[in-house]
Design a protein around this motif. Structure first.
Motif, PDB file in Angstrom:
ATOM      1  N   LEU A 473      89.677 153.561  79.901  1.00 51.29           N
ATOM      2  CA  LEU A 473      90.216 153.968  81.193  1.00 51.29           C
ATOM      3  C   LEU A 473      90.186 155.472  81.396  1.00 51.29           C
ATOM      4  O   LEU A 473      90.208 155.939  82.538  1.00 51.29           O
ATOM      5  CB  LEU A 473      91.656 153.457  81.344  1.00 51.29           C
ATOM      6  N   GLY A 474      90.165 156.227  80.328  1.00 49.48           N
ATOM      7  CA  GLY A 474      90.141 157.683  80.449  1.00 49.48           C
ATOM      8  C   GLY A 474      90.090 158.327  79.084  1.00 49.48           C
ATOM      9  O   GLY A 474      90.438 157.708  78.076  1.00 49.48           O
ATOM     10  N   TYR A 475      89.631 159.588  79.045  1.00 49.68           N
ATOM     11  CA  TYR A 475      89.586 160.315  77.771  1.00 49.68           C
ATOM     12  C   TYR A 475      89.712 161.802  78.030  1.00 49.68           C
ATOM     13  O   TYR A 475      89.555 162.283  79.168  1.00 49.68           O
ATOM     14  CB  TYR A 475      88.300 159.996  77.000  1.00 49.68           C
ATOM     15  N   HIS A 476      89.976 162.529  76.955  1.00 49.98           N
ATOM     16  CA  HIS A 476      90.093 163.992  77.025  1.00 49.98           C
ATOM     17  C   HIS A 476      89.661 164.581  75.701  1.00 49.98           C
ATOM     18  O   HIS A 476      89.984 164.038  74.628  1.00 49.98           O
ATOM     19  CB  HIS A 476      91.533 164.404  77.323  1.00 49.98           C
ATOM     20  N   LEU A 477      88.909 165.672  75.752  1.00 50.41           N
ATOM     21  CA  LEU A 477      88.440 166.379  74.562  1.00 50.41           C
ATOM     22  C   LEU A 477      89.001 167.787  74.557  1.00 50.41           C
ATOM     23  O   LEU A 477      89.059 168.452  75.595  1.00 50.41           O
ATOM     24  CB  LEU A 477      86.909 166.434  74.541  1.00 50.41           C
ATOM     25  N   THR A 478      89.419 168.223  73.393  1.00 47.70           N
ATOM     26  CA  THR A 478      89.976 169.560  73.260  1.00 47.70           C
ATOM     27  C   THR A 478      89.755 170.058  71.844  1.00 47.70           C
ATOM     28  O   THR A 478      89.628 169.266  70.903  1.00 47.70           O
ATOM     29  CB  THR A 478      91.486 169.572  73.595  1.00 47.70           C
ATOM     30  N   PHE A 479      89.709 171.393  71.693  1.00 50.82           N
ATOM     31  CA  PHE A 479      89.643 171.984  70.366  1.00 50.82           C
ATOM     32  C   PHE A 479      91.040 172.198  69.787  1.00 50.82           C
ATOM     33  O   PHE A 479      91.184 172.523  68.607  1.00 50.82           O
ATOM     34  CB  PHE A 479      88.895 173.321  70.408  1.00 50.82           C
ATOM     35  N   GLY A 480      92.060 172.056  70.627  1.00 51.15           N
ATOM     36  CA  GLY A 480      93.436 172.184  70.147  1.00 51.15           C
ATOM     37  C   GLY A 480      93.952 170.865  69.614  1.00 51.15           C
ATOM     38  O   GLY A 480      93.330 169.803  69.767  1.00 51.15           O
ATOM     39  N   ASN A 481      95.106 170.897  68.990  1.00 47.82           N
ATOM     40  CA  ASN A 481      95.729 169.673  68.479  1.00 47.82           C
ATOM     41  C   ASN A 481      96.216 168.803  69.631  1.00 47.82           C
ATOM     42  O   ASN A 481      96.436 169.295  70.747  1.00 47.82           O
ATOM     43  CB  ASN A 481      96.898 170.017  67.559  1.00 47.82           C
ATOM     44  N   PRO A 482      96.381 167.488  69.407  1.00 51.02           N
ATOM     45  CA  PRO A 482      96.913 166.619  70.469  1.00 51.02           C
ATOM     46  C   PRO A 482      98.251 167.139  70.974  1.00 51.02           C
ATOM     47  O   PRO A 482      99.107 167.552  70.192  1.00 51.02           O
ATOM     48  CB  PRO A 482      97.066 165.262  69.770  1.00 51.02           C
ATOM     49  N   SER A 483      98.433 167.129  72.267  1.00 51.85           N
ATOM     50  CA  SER A 483      99.629 167.700  72.871  1.00 51.85           C
ATOM     51  C   SER A 483      99.913 166.988  74.189  1.00 51.85           C
ATOM     52  O   SER A 483      99.193 166.066  74.598  1.00 51.85           O
ATOM     53  CB  SER A 483      99.447 169.200  73.110  1.00 51.85           C
ATOM     54  N   ARG A 484     100.947 167.457  74.854  1.00 53.00           N
ATOM     55  CA  ARG A 484     101.260 166.913  76.175  1.00 53.00           C
ATOM     56  C   ARG A 484     100.134 167.199  77.167  1.00 53.00           C
ATOM     57  O   ARG A 484      99.914 166.415  78.102  1.00 53.00           O
ATOM     58  CB  ARG A 484     102.575 167.521  76.667  1.00 53.00           C
ATOM     59  N   LEU A 485      99.424 168.305  76.966  1.00 47.68           N
ATOM     60  CA  LEU A 485      98.285 168.600  77.828  1.00 47.68           C
ATOM     61  C   LEU A 485      97.220 167.514  77.714  1.00 47.68           C
ATOM     62  O   LEU A 485      96.614 167.120  78.714  1.00 47.68           O
ATOM     63  CB  LEU A 485      97.691 169.959  77.454  1.00 47.68           C
ATOM     64  N   SER A 486      96.984 167.013  76.494  1.00 45.22           N
ATOM     65  CA  SER A 486      96.012 165.942  76.300  1.00 45.22           C
ATOM     66  C   SER A 486      96.446 164.670  77.026  1.00 45.22           C
ATOM     67  O   SER A 486      95.630 163.991  77.669  1.00 45.22           O
ATOM     68  CB  SER A 486      95.832 165.658  74.802  1.00 45.22           C
ATOM     69  N   LEU A 487      97.734 164.341  76.943  1.00 48.26           N
ATOM     70  CA  LEU A 487      98.237 163.153  77.633  1.00 48.26           C
ATOM     71  C   LEU A 487      98.091 163.294  79.142  1.00 48.26           C
ATOM     72  O   LEU A 487      97.662 162.358  79.832  1.00 48.26           O
ATOM     73  CB  LEU A 487      99.704 162.921  77.271  1.00 48.26           C
ATOM     74  N   GLY A 488      98.470 164.463  79.659  1.00 44.38           N
ATOM     75  CA  GLY A 488      98.345 164.676  81.100  1.00 44.38           C
ATOM     76  C   GLY A 488      96.914 164.556  81.581  1.00 44.38           C
ATOM     77  O   GLY A 488      96.640 163.973  82.640  1.00 44.38           O
ATOM     78  N   ALA A 489      95.964 165.093  80.789  1.00 43.31           N
ATOM     79  CA  ALA A 489      94.555 165.013  81.175  1.00 43.31           C
ATOM     80  C   ALA A 489      94.053 163.571  81.157  1.00 43.31           C
ATOM     81  O   ALA A 489      93.275 163.160  82.024  1.00 43.31           O
ATOM     82  CB  ALA A 489      93.719 165.884  80.243  1.00 43.31           C
ATOM     83  N   VAL A 490      94.498 162.766  80.169  1.00 40.33           N
ATOM     84  CA  VAL A 490      94.073 161.363  80.096  1.00 40.33           C
ATOM     85  C   VAL A 490      94.642 160.568  81.267  1.00 40.33           C
ATOM     86  O   VAL A 490      93.944 159.746  81.877  1.00 40.33           O
ATOM     87  CB  VAL A 490      94.494 160.750  78.749  1.00 40.33           C
ATOM     88  N   LEU A 491      95.905 160.777  81.598  1.00 43.15           N
ATOM     89  CA  LEU A 491      96.498 160.082  82.737  1.00 43.15           C
ATOM     90  C   LEU A 491      95.768 160.438  84.028  1.00 43.15           C
ATOM     91  O   LEU A 491      95.493 159.571  84.865  1.00 43.15           O
ATOM     92  CB  LEU A 491      97.986 160.438  82.853  1.00 43.15           C
ATOM     93  N   ARG A 492      95.433 161.703  84.182  1.00 43.19           N
ATOM     94  CA  ARG A 492      94.687 162.123  85.374  1.00 43.19           C
ATOM     95  C   ARG A 492      93.304 161.482  85.421  1.00 43.19           C
ATOM     96  O   ARG A 492      92.841 161.049  86.483  1.00 43.19           O
ATOM     97  CB  ARG A 492      94.537 163.643  85.386  1.00 43.19           C
ATOM     98  N   ASP A 493      92.639 161.436  84.276  1.00 43.22           N
ATOM     99  CA  ASP A 493      91.296 160.867  84.230  1.00 43.22           C
ATOM    100  C   ASP A 493      91.323 159.402  84.646  1.00 43.22           C
ATOM    101  O   ASP A 493      90.431 158.930  85.368  1.00 43.22           O
ATOM    102  CB  ASP A 493      90.715 161.019  82.830  1.00 43.22           C
ATOM    103  N   CYS A 494      92.350 158.678  84.211  1.00 42.93           N
ATOM    104  CA  CYS A 494      92.477 157.260  84.582  1.00 42.93           C
ATOM    105  C   CYS A 494      92.693 157.110  86.086  1.00 42.93           C
ATOM    106  O   CYS A 494      92.042 156.286  86.737  1.00 42.93           O
ATOM    107  CB  CYS A 494      93.626 156.628  83.800  1.00 42.93           C
ATOM    108  N   VAL A 495      93.592 157.887  86.658  1.00 40.93           N
ATOM    109  CA  VAL A 495      93.873 157.787  88.095  1.00 40.93           C
ATOM    110  C   VAL A 495      92.674 158.252  88.907  1.00 40.93           C
ATOM    111  O   VAL A 495      92.353 157.688  89.961  1.00 40.93           O
ATOM    112  CB  VAL A 495      95.135 158.605  88.440  1.00 40.93           C
ATOM    113  N   ARG A 496      91.996 159.293  88.441  1.00 40.17           N
ATOM    114  CA  ARG A 496      90.821 159.793  89.156  1.00 40.17           C
ATOM    115  C   ARG A 496      89.715 158.740  89.206  1.00 40.17           C
ATOM    116  O   ARG A 496      89.018 158.600  90.202  1.00 40.17           O
ATOM    117  CB  ARG A 496      90.313 161.062  88.477  1.00 40.17           C
ATOM    118  N   ARG A 497      89.553 157.962  88.127  1.00 40.80           N
ATOM    119  CA  ARG A 497      88.511 156.942  88.069  1.00 40.80           C
ATOM    120  C   ARG A 497      88.871 155.682  88.859  1.00 40.80           C
ATOM    121  O   ARG A 497      88.034 155.116  89.568  1.00 40.80           O
ATOM    122  CB  ARG A 497      88.252 156.536  86.614  1.00 40.80           C
TER     123      ARG A 497
END
Length: 808
Positions: A473-497
């Protein structure tokens, strides 16, 4: 939702003591008395209650979660509260002594027909354990109702009914169907003309499947049929058939029509063998019985033959065949070899001291040390052999040994899976349940490079996968460690799709998942949030399987991968994964999109349809499943992440080396206590500030260029900026080292040319007036010495070709 006044008026209608009413008011007003916690087997959930208007806690998916679905579905339940206030009870303990202890009931339930009650949910396994052990606080009556005596006696004095509900009393098929029908209630009411049309079609067929009915009426989806089942305008056997399987789910106008039609059509004749234990002879036993029967048929003589003939005649009286009568039966008695008590004690001690430790010694080594210990402790008895020691080791509880050797994770990895009949049923519809998990990809990407070095790092992949259809449903790639930013990006990716979020999100206990951010976002859209059992990787196998599939099917073919760990120590440094890295974020993102498209359109395992086809069919047939969300400014700000790591300038805000500005910031008197700042998880050049009760979009230099890029390029640039602080620091340190090398080289040049001085004679007497004659300055004593560049004699200043008009 009941108000305090309505609840008080409700209580006045029942004969409850003053203390009992005070207890119920406390539960109604103050909410849960504790936060539930995850163990090694239970799944903690925060379920949004439409009836209550807030989330409700559940610490068991087959117990409390089923009860919550029942309360939500039952119109007779006016209100319910989880984790009621603690009470102190007295009774007989397990050791037979009288004492007191504290316990918290699971639910307080206010029903319209029977009044308020206290309900405790217990697993069937625990109840049977209490009863089999003869616990004095637990009893079962003649109609198999379970009673917890201390709780009943305490609440009986207050006039409040109290009952124990076993997890075995909940029908898991009914619970799964309730998830579907409850999800259908958020859609608009049906057109009465459509309802009449559907009822007429069902009346003509009497007994028809949901899929056939939808085809017959040319319905775009199953939604109208589910809503009519929920409103009892159609009858479906929700306890035995699954509504999310339209080909095998049948409806009728009433239960009478349904039962009559099903009996006429033959009903269901399949034998349910789930969980059954069937005793059947082995091939070896059957071969022995055949040889005995052959001896009888050949009229052989002997005691054994006469005994077998007697077995055949006795078996015939019990309606057994000759083969059944001649099958060998085990002899009575304990055939296990018995060891002396001292030998057993030493074996147990050796296992505890040498094997069940974090050293994780091999069994062979432990047996050698056991032999030494045995010869010291019981020289009169020989030590047991290695096979006997190994057999004795296998008789120990594997979970206990694994806990002592490797901790909780190791214990969970060797623990047996739960029985199929005791598991909850997962509704296999798109957007009913999704898993979110993060994975450190086994490949190095080039983050940046300077004149000498390429800076590489392994990216983190955060993924959301649909549980019912296995669609990403969605994914996010980052060079940083998993964080709230990663969750927010995944939720957005799902809604955007897809324009919606799942009904329920399933995560582990990572710090980014247990923060208030995810719970607030999910609850804000009336969704459910569940947590896996602690240190139980098997519960997230759906998303873990994708990570492994990506690693095995794709990554091991790409440069810079480290999939084969076995070769890491056996290769030269220049052949290491980090040195072989060639891919940049843009290329990696493009290839990952290609992998997802390939995976979604191939058959996996025993499935006969692809994930893409299953997903699209489910979305079309059940469009009401999922939380529909508009991808607008409100959603974007709500999924941005709060931060306190910023500094305030005169008219801007500095976050992670970027300055964000907005006219509202220049007009307001900026103080940290007066504004809230949120970081955009996808756009590094945008931040949000709450100034004077309104959110403003603050931008940094580069936002215009960023907005003009493609989605893949935006993701790649966000990877390089957001969460890449350690990488930037490494690049800055590399540049600082290069500067230091240049300065050292310059110092060596100076040292090679020697030390020199420029003498300024009589500097204190030198005047600025051009009329002063300084020709005699050379005869003055030295006043100052300045260290400078080497003096070049007879230098022609005219060769500089200085423009006379630029003297100043």
């Amino acid at each position: 939702m009941m108000t305090n006044q309505e609840f008080n008026e409700y209580l006045d209608g029942y004969p409850i003591s003053l203390a009992g009413k005070e207890y119920l008011r406390n539960a109604f007003t103050n909410g849960p008395s504790r936060n539930v916690k995850s163990g090694i087997t239970n799944i903690v959930s925060y379920v949004y209650s439409k009836k209550l208007g807030h989330t409700v806690q559940s610490e068991s998916i087959t117990g409390e979660r089923c009860a919550i679905l029942e309360y939500e579905d039952d119109p007779d339940v006016l209100w319910y509260g989880d984790q009621a206030p603690a009470v102190r009870v007295r009774g007989i303990k397990q050791n037979g002594k009288v004492g007191g202890w504290v316990f918290r009931p699971d639910f307080v339930v206010a029903r319209l027909s029977t009044g308020p009650s206290i309900e405790e949910i217990k697993s069937e396994k625990k109840i049977q354990k209490f009863l089999s052990n003869g616990h004095p606080a637990w009893r079962m009556d003649e109609v198999n109702n379970v009673h917890y005596l201390p709780g009943e006696e305490h609440f009986k004095l207050q006039g409040i009914p109290y009952c124990i509900r076993s997890t075995a009393s909940f029908n898991q098929i009914l619970a799964a169907n309730r998830k579907v029908t409850l999800a259908s209630r958020k859609t608009p009411s049906l057109d009465p003309r459509l309802v009449k049309k559907i009822r007429c079609a069902v009346q003509d067929s009497s007994y028809i499947s949901l899929s056939e009915l939808a085809i017959q009426l040319s319905l775009e989806s199953i939604e109208p049929l589910i809503k009519m089942i929920d409103s009892k305008q159609l009858y479906a056997d929700k306890e035995n058939q699954l509504l999310w399987d339209p080909e095998n789910s049948f409806v009728s106008l009433s239960q009478e029509h349904f039962e009559l039609s099903r009996s006429y059509l033959g009903g269901i004749s399949d034998l349910n063998m789930i969980g059954k234990e069937i005793v059947f002879p082995s091939q070896q036993d059957l071969q022995i019985a055949r040889s005995r029967l052959q001896a009888i048929n050949k009229n052989q003589k002997g005691r054994s033959v006469r005994r077998w003939e007697k077995k055949v005649s006795d078996g015939a009286k019990e309606m057994k065949s000759a083969i059944q009568s001649l099958i060998p039966t085990p002899l009575p008695g304990n055939k296990t070899a018995r060891l002396p008590v001292i030998v057993e004690e030493v074996i147990s001690e050796a296992i505890e001291v040498y094997y069940a430790t974090p050293k994780r010694s091999r069994v062979k080594s432990c047996h050698g040390r056991y032999r030494v210990l045995a010869k010291q402790r019981h020289p009169e008895h020989d030590p047991v052999s290695y096979p006997t020691f190994l057999k004795r080791l296998k008789s120990e509880d594997p979970s206990t040994l694994a806990l002592k050797r490797g901790g909780k994770r190791h214990r969970n990895s060797v623990s047996p899976t739960s029985q199929v009949e005791s598991r909850s049923i997962v509704v296999k519809l798109a957007f009913m349940l999704a898993h979110i998990d993060a994975h450190l990809c086994k490949i190095f990407l080039i983050w940046g490079e300077d004149s000498k070095n390429s800076f590489t790092r392994r990216p983190w992949l955060t993924l959301m996968i649909d549980r019912g259809t296995s669609q990403v449903l969605g994914y996010h790639l980052t060079f940083g460690n998993p964080s709230r930013l990663s969750l927010g990006a995944v939720l957005r990716d799902c809604v955007r799709r897809f324009g919606k979020l799942p009904e329920e999100i399933f995560v582990d206990h990572g710090p980014e998942n247990t923060s208030a951010y995810l719970a607030d976002v999910v609850a804000g859209y009336e969704g459910d949030l569940s947590f896996r059992p602690v240190a139980q990787s098997k519960s997230g196998s759906e998303v873990e399987r994708i990570f492994k599939e990506f690693m095995d099917s794709w990554l091991d073919q790409r440069p810079g991968n480290m999939v084969q760990k076995a070769y890491v120590r056996g290769i030269d440094g220049k052949f290491s994964a980090s040195e072989q890295a060639l891919m940049r974020p843009e290329q990696f993102i493009a290839e990952f999109d290609q992998f997802l498209a390939w995976r979604a359109n191939k058959l996996r395992g025993a499935k006969t349809v692809t994930a893409e086809q299953s997903f699209s069919d489910s979305v079309q047939a059940y469009p009401f499943i999922g939380k529909k969300i508009a991808y607008d400014e409100k959603f974007v700000i709500e999924t941005a992440v709060d931060t306190k790591d910023y500094t305030i300038g005169s008219n801007d805000v500095k976050i992670n080396a970027l300055r964000y500005s907005h006219p509202a910031l220049a007009q307001a008197k900026l103080k940290k206590s007066l504004i809230d700042i949120r970081i955009d998880p996808e756009n590094p050049y945008v931040a949000y500030a709450r100034v004077e009760n309104r959110w403003v979009v603050c931008t940094a230099t580069g936002v215009v260029e960023f907005n003009g890029k493609t989605l893949q390029s935006k993701r790649a640039e966000a990877m390089r900026i957001i969460g890449a602080g350690p990488l930037r620091q490494a690049a800055q340190e590399s540049a600082a080292e290069e500067l230091a090398i240049l300065l050292l080289s310059a110092d060596k040049v100076l040292e090679a040319n020697g030390t020199f001085y420029i003498e300024v004679v009589g500097a204190e007497d030198v005047q600025s007036d051009d009329s002063v004659d300084n020709s005699s300055a050379a005869s003055q004593p030295v006043a100052q010495k300045f260290k400078g560049f080497p003096v070049v004699e007879n230098f022609d200043f005219k060769s500089l070709n200085i423009n006379q008009g630029d003297e100043e």
